[in-house]
Motif scaffolding. Structure first.
Motif, PDB file in Angstrom:
ATOM      1  N   ILE A 130      65.799 -61.328   1.244  1.00 41.58           N
ATOM      2  CA  ILE A 130      64.778 -60.959   2.235  1.00 41.58           C
ATOM      3  C   ILE A 130      64.259 -59.547   1.971  1.00 41.58           C
ATOM      4  CG2 ILE A 130      64.409 -60.446   4.697  1.00 41.58           C
ATOM      5  CD1 ILE A 130      66.279 -62.858   5.290  1.00 41.58           C
ATOM      6  N   ALA A 131      65.180 -58.623   1.690  1.00 47.46           N
ATOM      7  CA  ALA A 131      64.770 -57.241   1.390  1.00 47.46           C
ATOM      8  C   ALA A 131      63.899 -57.205   0.133  1.00 47.46           C
ATOM      9  CB  ALA A 131      65.997 -56.355   1.221  1.00 47.46           C
ATOM     10  N   LEU A 132      64.312 -57.923  -0.901  1.00 49.95           N
ATOM     11  CA  LEU A 132      63.542 -57.962  -2.135  1.00 49.95           C
ATOM     12  C   LEU A 132      62.158 -58.569  -1.902  1.00 49.95           C
ATOM     13  CD1 LEU A 132      63.788 -57.384  -5.189  1.00 49.95           C
ATOM     14  CD2 LEU A 132      64.576 -59.725  -5.455  1.00 49.95           C
ATOM     15  N   PHE A 133      62.086 -59.638  -1.112  1.00 49.95           N
ATOM     16  CA  PHE A 133      60.816 -60.285  -0.794  1.00 49.95           C
ATOM     17  C   PHE A 133      59.886 -59.323  -0.056  1.00 49.95           C
ATOM     18  CE2 PHE A 133      58.052 -62.731   2.018  1.00 49.95           C
ATOM     19  CZ  PHE A 133      57.444 -63.581   1.117  1.00 49.95           C
ATOM     20  N   VAL A 134      60.408 -58.639   0.962  1.00 56.58           N
ATOM     21  CA  VAL A 134      59.586 -57.716   1.758  1.00 56.58           C
ATOM     22  C   VAL A 134      59.069 -56.565   0.898  1.00 56.58           C
ATOM     23  CG1 VAL A 134      59.690 -56.025   3.640  1.00 56.58           C
ATOM     24  CG2 VAL A 134      60.627 -58.321   3.972  1.00 56.58           C
ATOM     25  N   VAL A 135      59.941 -55.962   0.104  1.00 57.56           N
ATOM     26  CA  VAL A 135      59.525 -54.836  -0.742  1.00 57.56           C
ATOM     27  C   VAL A 135      58.492 -55.296  -1.779  1.00 57.56           C
ATOM     28  CG1 VAL A 135      60.346 -53.240  -2.525  1.00 57.56           C
ATOM     29  CG2 VAL A 135      61.615 -53.489  -0.396  1.00 57.56           C
ATOM     30  N   ASN A 164      59.043 -64.504  -8.348  1.00 59.55           N
ATOM     31  CA  ASN A 164      58.403 -63.999  -9.560  1.00 59.55           C
ATOM     32  C   ASN A 164      57.135 -64.794  -9.874  1.00 59.55           C
ATOM     33  OD1 ASN A 164      58.053 -62.546 -11.969  1.00 59.55           O
ATOM     34  ND2 ASN A 164      59.248 -64.018 -13.125  1.00 59.55           N
ATOM     35  N   LEU A 165      57.203 -66.118  -9.727  1.00 59.54           N
ATOM     36  CA  LEU A 165      56.013 -66.947  -9.932  1.00 59.54           C
ATOM     37  C   LEU A 165      54.933 -66.627  -8.910  1.00 59.54           C
ATOM     38  CD1 LEU A 165      57.671 -70.430 -10.619  1.00 59.54           C
ATOM     39  CD2 LEU A 165      56.531 -68.967 -12.291  1.00 59.54           C
ATOM     40  N   LEU A 166      55.326 -66.412  -7.660  1.00 65.90           N
ATOM     41  CA  LEU A 166      54.362 -66.095  -6.598  1.00 65.90           C
ATOM     42  C   LEU A 166      53.625 -64.793  -6.896  1.00 65.90           C
ATOM     43  CD1 LEU A 166      53.167 -66.753  -3.794  1.00 65.90           C
ATOM     44  CD2 LEU A 166      55.054 -65.431  -2.821  1.00 65.90           C
ATOM     45  N   ILE A 167      54.353 -63.796  -7.379  1.00 60.21           N
ATOM     46  CA  ILE A 167      53.716 -62.521  -7.726  1.00 60.21           C
ATOM     47  C   ILE A 167      52.694 -62.731  -8.841  1.00 60.21           C
ATOM     48  CG2 ILE A 167      54.131 -60.222  -8.700  1.00 60.21           C
ATOM     49  CD1 ILE A 167      54.911 -60.603  -5.717  1.00 60.21           C
TER      50      ILE A 167
END
Length: 187
Positions: A154-159, A77-80
């Motif tokens: 991983i799925a959440l990160f990729v999406v 969330n911080l990265l976004i």
């Protein structure tokens, strides 16, 4: 920075001894943060080392996967926020000029992040420290099947990153610019 520190020192002088100690600690802590601001590689090196200590502790103890998952979601969330512009071009009114240049001849405007780098670093470091402290409390070690959490993360990160990259391409911005472009002289 400096005025805030002076005000805190003045308050420390007119308080109880315990209050004076905490105020002195706050002043020294703020001074340390202020002095660390220009040292980007050292700050991130410290955070990477702290994260490595956290990962080794979680691996050796074989638990706290929920804490690790929550830490990962929070850092994502911080990265976004770090990669996003302060004013989202999709939410911007057409009456206001966009914060990002839209044509080649448009005036240069630097990329202004929603979450500045120092605040991003500070929040990530604080989150890792909190996660590390959580590993000392056994009641927070909730048994879960960690491969499911890992696959879901991983799925959440990729999406999420695919969506963020598509947003960057659509609005033609790069969050890692290094100032105004310089052109060769025409001599």
């Amino acid at each position: 920075g400096e005025q805030k520190r002076l005000k805190m020192e003045q308050q420390a002088e007119s308080s109880s001894p315990l209050r004076q100690y905490f105020n002195l600690f706050a002043v020294r802590y703020q001074k340390l943060l202020d002095e660390s601001t220009p040292h980007l590689p050292a700050r991130w090196g410290f955070t990477a080392t702290l994260f490595l200590v956290y990962l080794i502790r979680v691996y050796l103890l074989g638990g706290w996967y929920i804490i690790t998952y929550a830490l990962g979601i929070y850092v994502l969330n911080l990265l976004i926020s770090f990669l996003s512009p302060q004013i989202d071009p999709e939410l911007n009114d057409e009456s206001e000029p966009s914060s990002l240049p839209s044509t080649k001849d448009d005036e240069f405007r630097p990329f202004i992040r929603r979450l500045p780098e120092f605040k991003f670093w500070y929040a990530v470091t604080r989150a890792i420290l909190i996660g590390l402290v959580c590993t000392f409390f056994s009641f927070l070690n909730i048994p879960v099947f960690w491969p499911i959490l890992l696959l879901y993360f991983i799925a959440l990160f990729v999406v999420t990153m695919r969506k963020q990259i598509a947003h960057m391409i659509k609005h033609k911005y790069l969050p890692f610019s290094h100032g105004k472009p310089k052109f060769a002289s025409s001599k």
